[in-house]
Design an enzyme around this catalytic site. Structure first.
Site, PDB file in Angstrom:
ATOM      1  N   HIS A  72       0.840  -1.199   0.000  1.00 52.63           N
ATOM      2  CA  HIS A  72       0.000   0.000   0.000  1.00 52.63           C
ATOM      3  C   HIS A  72       0.868   1.239   0.000  1.00 52.63           C
ATOM      4  CE1 HIS A  72      -4.311  -1.198   0.781  1.00 52.63           C
ATOM      5  NE2 HIS A  72      -3.679  -2.313   0.507  1.00 52.63           N
ATOM      6  N   TYR A 200      -9.465   5.876   6.990  1.00 54.99           N
ATOM      7  CA  TYR A 200      -9.640   6.249   8.400  1.00 54.99           C
ATOM      8  C   TYR A 200     -10.623   7.415   8.420  1.00 54.99           C
ATOM      9  CZ  TYR A 200      -5.371   3.650   9.729  1.00 54.99           C
ATOM     10  OH  TYR A 200      -4.428   2.683   9.968  1.00 54.99           O
ATOM     11  N   PRO A 292      -5.032   1.490  18.569  1.00 52.66           N
ATOM     12  CA  PRO A 292      -4.696   0.912  17.268  1.00 52.66           C
ATOM     13  C   PRO A 292      -4.725   1.883  16.085  1.00 52.66           C
ATOM     14  CG  PRO A 292      -6.878   0.214  17.970  1.00 52.66           C
ATOM     15  CD  PRO A 292      -6.281   0.945  19.127  1.00 52.66           C
ATOM     16  N   LYS A 296       0.349   0.769  14.988  1.00 54.16           N
ATOM     17  CA  LYS A 296       1.710   0.691  15.503  1.00 54.16           C
ATOM     18  C   LYS A 296       1.982  -0.497  16.430  1.00 54.16           C
ATOM     19  CE  LYS A 296       3.919   4.057  13.753  1.00 54.16           C
ATOM     20  NZ  LYS A 296       3.727   3.374  12.479  1.00 54.16           N
ATOM     21  N   TYR A 384       3.626   6.960  10.069  1.00 62.61           N
ATOM     22  CA  TYR A 384       2.799   5.799   9.770  1.00 62.61           C
ATOM     23  C   TYR A 384       3.636   4.677   9.149  1.00 62.61           C
ATOM     24  CZ  TYR A 384      -1.375   3.184   8.389  1.00 62.61           C
ATOM     25  OH  TYR A 384      -2.329   2.205   8.258  1.00 62.61           O
TER      26      TYR A 384
HETATM   27  P1  FAD Z   1       0.255 -10.614  22.491  1.00 62.02           P
HETATM   28  O1  FAD Z   1      -0.134 -10.742  21.086  1.00 62.02           O
HETATM   29  O2  FAD Z   1      -0.768 -10.168  23.488  1.00 62.02           O
HETATM   30  O3  FAD Z   1       0.856 -12.015  22.944  1.00 62.02           O
HETATM   31  C1  FAD Z   1       1.122 -12.303  24.285  1.00 62.02           C
HETATM   32  C2  FAD Z   1       1.028 -13.810  24.465  1.00 62.02           C
HETATM   33  O4  FAD Z   1       1.336 -14.124  25.808  1.00 62.02           O
HETATM   34  C3  FAD Z   1      -0.373 -14.344  24.208  1.00 62.02           C
HETATM   35  O5  FAD Z   1      -0.303 -15.395  23.291  1.00 62.02           O
HETATM   36  C4  FAD Z   1      -0.867 -14.765  25.565  1.00 62.02           C
HETATM   37  O6  FAD Z   1      -1.738 -15.878  25.493  1.00 62.02           O
HETATM   38  C5  FAD Z   1       0.438 -15.096  26.282  1.00 62.02           C
HETATM   39  N1  FAD Z   1       0.353 -14.989  27.733  1.00 62.02           N
HETATM   40  C6  FAD Z   1      -0.299 -14.067  28.471  1.00 62.02           C
HETATM   41  N2  FAD Z   1      -0.141 -14.306  29.779  1.00 62.02           N
HETATM   42  C7  FAD Z   1       0.651 -15.392  29.886  1.00 62.02           C
HETATM   43  C8  FAD Z   1       1.175 -16.124  30.969  1.00 62.02           C
HETATM   44  N3  FAD Z   1       0.897 -15.771  32.237  1.00 62.02           N
HETATM   45  N4  FAD Z   1       1.948 -17.177  30.708  1.00 62.02           N
HETATM   46  C9  FAD Z   1       2.229 -17.551  29.434  1.00 62.02           C
HETATM   47  N5  FAD Z   1       1.765 -16.902  28.359  1.00 62.02           N
HETATM   48  C10 FAD Z   1       0.982 -15.836  28.581  1.00 62.02           C
HETATM   49  N6  FAD Z   1      -2.532  -3.544  16.812  1.00 62.02           N
HETATM   50  C11 FAD Z   1      -2.656  -2.957  15.648  1.00 62.02           C
HETATM   51  O7  FAD Z   1      -1.666  -2.445  15.120  1.00 62.02           O
HETATM   52  N7  FAD Z   1      -3.881  -2.954  15.018  1.00 62.02           N
HETATM   53  C12 FAD Z   1      -5.008  -3.541  15.581  1.00 62.02           C
HETATM   54  O8  FAD Z   1      -6.086  -3.526  15.012  1.00 62.02           O
HETATM   55  C13 FAD Z   1      -4.903  -4.138  16.827  1.00 62.02           C
HETATM   56  N8  FAD Z   1      -5.981  -4.712  17.434  1.00 62.02           N
HETATM   57  C14 FAD Z   1      -5.822  -5.272  18.679  1.00 62.02           C
HETATM   58  C15 FAD Z   1      -6.910  -5.855  19.336  1.00 62.02           C
HETATM   59  C16 FAD Z   1      -6.776  -6.418  20.625  1.00 62.02           C
HETATM   60  C17 FAD Z   1      -7.973  -7.031  21.330  1.00 62.02           C
HETATM   61  C18 FAD Z   1      -5.497  -6.391  21.251  1.00 62.02           C
HETATM   62  C19 FAD Z   1      -5.328  -6.989  22.649  1.00 62.02           C
HETATM   63  C20 FAD Z   1      -4.420  -5.840  20.566  1.00 62.02           C
HETATM   64  C21 FAD Z   1      -4.564  -5.270  19.298  1.00 62.02           C
HETATM   65  N9  FAD Z   1      -3.478  -4.710  18.596  1.00 62.02           N
HETATM   66  C22 FAD Z   1      -3.620  -4.124  17.404  1.00 62.02           C
HETATM   67  C23 FAD Z   1      -2.168  -4.706  19.109  1.00 62.02           C
HETATM   68  C24 FAD Z   1      -1.323  -5.851  18.541  1.00 62.02           C
HETATM   69  O9  FAD Z   1      -2.120  -6.932  18.242  1.00 62.02           O
HETATM   70  C25 FAD Z   1      -0.313  -6.137  19.613  1.00 62.02           C
HETATM   71  O10 FAD Z   1       0.535  -5.004  19.728  1.00 62.02           O
HETATM   72  C26 FAD Z   1       0.499  -7.412  19.381  1.00 62.02           C
HETATM   73  O11 FAD Z   1      -0.337  -8.525  19.491  1.00 62.02           O
HETATM   74  C27 FAD Z   1       1.616  -7.486  20.406  1.00 62.02           C
HETATM   75  O12 FAD Z   1       2.187  -8.753  20.395  1.00 62.02           O
HETATM   76  P2  FAD Z   1       2.752  -9.401  21.713  1.00 62.02           P
HETATM   77  O13 FAD Z   1       3.308 -10.693  21.290  1.00 62.02           O
HETATM   78  O14 FAD Z   1       3.621  -8.419  22.407  1.00 62.02           O
HETATM   79  O15 FAD Z   1       1.493  -9.597  22.666  1.00 62.02           O
HETATM   80  C1  DHB Z   2      -6.012  -2.538  10.906  1.00 62.14           C
HETATM   81  C2  DHB Z   2      -5.910  -2.238  12.221  1.00 62.14           C
HETATM   82  C3  DHB Z   2      -5.423  -1.011  12.594  1.00 62.14           C
HETATM   83  O1  DHB Z   2      -5.287  -0.699  13.877  1.00 62.14           O
HETATM   84  C4  DHB Z   2      -5.061  -0.069  11.666  1.00 62.14           C
HETATM   85  O2  DHB Z   2      -4.634   1.139  12.076  1.00 62.14           O
HETATM   86  C5  DHB Z   2      -5.156  -0.386  10.346  1.00 62.14           C
HETATM   87  C6  DHB Z   2      -5.631  -1.625   9.959  1.00 62.14           C
HETATM   88  C7  DHB Z   2      -6.533  -3.860  10.508  1.00 62.14           C
HETATM   89  O3  DHB Z   2      -6.901  -4.647  11.394  1.00 62.14           O
HETATM   90  O4  DHB Z   2      -6.623  -4.127   9.315  1.00 62.14           O
END
Ligand code: FAD
Ligand code: DHB
Length: 388
Positions: A72, A200, A292, A296, A384
């Site tokens: 994109h 957006y 979100p 980022k 971005y």
């Molecule tokens: P996570 O993906 O949260 O992974 C952490 C892992 O640790 C999980 O698998 C969990 O099961 C495990 N865990 C937790 N506690 C324990 C424990 N006690 N022992 C062992 N394992 C454990 N970002 C965007 O850019 N766009 C979005 O649209 C967006 N939507 C999101 C929606 C939701 C509901 C959430 C929560 C986050 C969203 N994010 C989004 C943010 C993005 O998904 C996260 O920044 C990303 O998942 C971070 O990855 P991570 O591995 O650090 O954490």
């Molecule tokens: C999506 C999520 C976001 O937070 C964003 O800024 C752009 C796209 C997505 O889930 O596609």
């Protein structure tokens, strides 16, 4: 059991850290409390920055992303239906990749399976011990049996609700937090995207986002109250609300269908400082949350683990503590840049009932300023597409 790095959490942060360490010959075990299918079932981020694309390539897991991901070269912003295209390519000569977090996770899991690296799924009662002392270790139960994993370093990649940050004494950590009074209701649907670029949209009824996963699968979001129950939203109600917030021509072009996933995500800004406590290091959502709006969260998680992997490789292979000593201050600089940008995008595009009509006019003025200023558009594009 013994390993060099015990990684708590098998989300994108934990999996990428495990992969980078494994490539360098540093031993690591991942302990995840859920099943692989559960981890893959969480529909989250969709946009990858250039730095994340490069990291997936360096980790040897970028092939499918290049085949299936969508490049994109810009995004569209909208204010009450009025459109403003931000063309990254023209403004700064860069682009992003649309490739879902689920797919990134799947590719990293597959690589781990190929090399036979150890991941313990469905681990219960995970606890970390003595990370400030001489014998750091992790305990957990699996199928009712207790286990202990001794290690040199613990990597807290266990997300916002994980056990690692929660195990740090309260007086050793400072947290900075803003909880927004709204969330995003997201729907995934097997239909082509409504427009070529992500849209957006600010609207008096609330924010809306048109995104996608492929040319046949779309992801849409609408701003809802923070405590909204997804059960209140039939597919029909969702599509009606989304259409009401979009430019009429775009609303007309929207292709709807039965949702294949629907969930509410709360919006929050959060940072913990510092990110190192003896031999415990925090990375990804365990360390910080961004709303979100700036896409980022996942990208920031990837840049944390890149820095952490380099620091740990330096420590284990070269015996130098320089990288681990500078990990926290170095990554926090970038984290706060992403926090600022995500807060700004959120502030511009959502409705904040408490700021009244003055707040909306300021948002309109900000949107008009952006429309008239190449410098402001370049700044948006740079933030971005990827912070330096
Ligand atoms: P996570 O993906 O949260 O992974 C952490 C892992 O640790 C999980 O698998 C969990 O099961 C495990 N865990 C937790 N506690 C324990 C424990 N006690 N022992 C062992 N394992 C454990 N970002 C965007 O850019 N766009 C979005 O649209 C967006 N939507 C999101 C929606 C939701 C509901 C959430 C929560 C986050 C969203 N994010 C989004 C943010 C993005 O998904 C996260 O920044 C990303 O998942 C971070 O990855 P991570 O591995 O650090 O954490
Ligand atoms: C999506 C999520 C976001 O937070 C964003 O800024 C752009 C796209 C997505 O889930 O596609």
């Amino acid at each position: 059991m013994r390993t060099q790095v015990a990684i708590i959490g098998g989300g994108p942060s934990g999996l990428m850290l495990g992969r980078l360490l494994e490539q360098a010959g540093v031993d690591a075990v991942i302990i995840e409390r859920k099943s692989p299918d559960y981890v893959l079932g969480r529909i989250r981020a969709g946009v990858l920055e250039q730095g994340t694309i490069d990291l997936l390539d360096a980790a040897g897991v970028g092939a499918r992303m290049h085949e299936e991901g969508l490049i994109h070269t810009g995004v569209d912003l909208a204010f009450d239906g009025e459109m403003l295209n931000i063309n990254f390519d023209k403004l700064i000569g860069k682009h992003v990749m649309v490739y879902g977090q689920t797919e990134v996770t799947r590719d990293l899991m597959a690589a781990r399976q190929r090399t036979g690296s150890k991941t313990i799924y469905e681990a219960d009662d995970v606890a970390i011990h003595d990370f400030d002392g001489a014998r750091p270790r992790v305990t957990f139960t699996k199928d009712g049996v207790s286990h202990m994993l001794e290690c040199d370093v613990i990597a807290g990649c266990d997300g916002y609700h994980g056990v690692c940050r929660a195990s740090v004494p309260e007086n050793a950590v400072t947290t900075f937090e803003r909880v927004y009074p709204f969330g995003w209701l997201g729907v995934l649907v097997e239909q082509p995207p409504v427009a070529e670029e992500l849209i957006y949209a600010h609207h008096a009824r609330g924010f809306a986002l048109c995104s996608m996963r492929s040319n046949t699968r779309s992801r849409y979001y609408v701003q809802v109250p923070g405590d909204e129950d997804v059960k209140n939203w039939s597919d029909e109600r969702f599509w009606d609300e989304l259409r009401a917030r979009l430019n009429p021509a775009i609303a007309e072009a929207l292709k709807t269908g039965p949702s294949i996933e629907k969930s509410v995500a709360p919006l929050r800004s959060f940072v913990a400082e510092p990110l190192r406590f003896g031999s415990l290091f925090l990375a990804g959502d365990a360390a910080h949350i961004v709303p979100p709006t700036g896409a980022k969260g996942l990208n920031l998680a990837m840049s944390d683990v890149k820095a952490l992997a380099e620091a740990l490789i330096e420590r284990f292979l070269e015996g130098s503590a320089a990288g681990v000593d500078s990990y926290s201050p170095t990554v926090l600089q970038r984290i706060w840049k992403a926090e600022r940008f995500s807060w700004w995008m959120t502030s511009l595009l959502h409705t904040f009932p408490e700021t009244g009509n003055f707040g909306r006019r300021i948002q309109r003025a900000e949107f008009d300023y952006l429309g008239g200023s190449v410098a402001a558009q370049q700044s948006l594009a740079e933030n971005y597409v990827g912070l330096p």
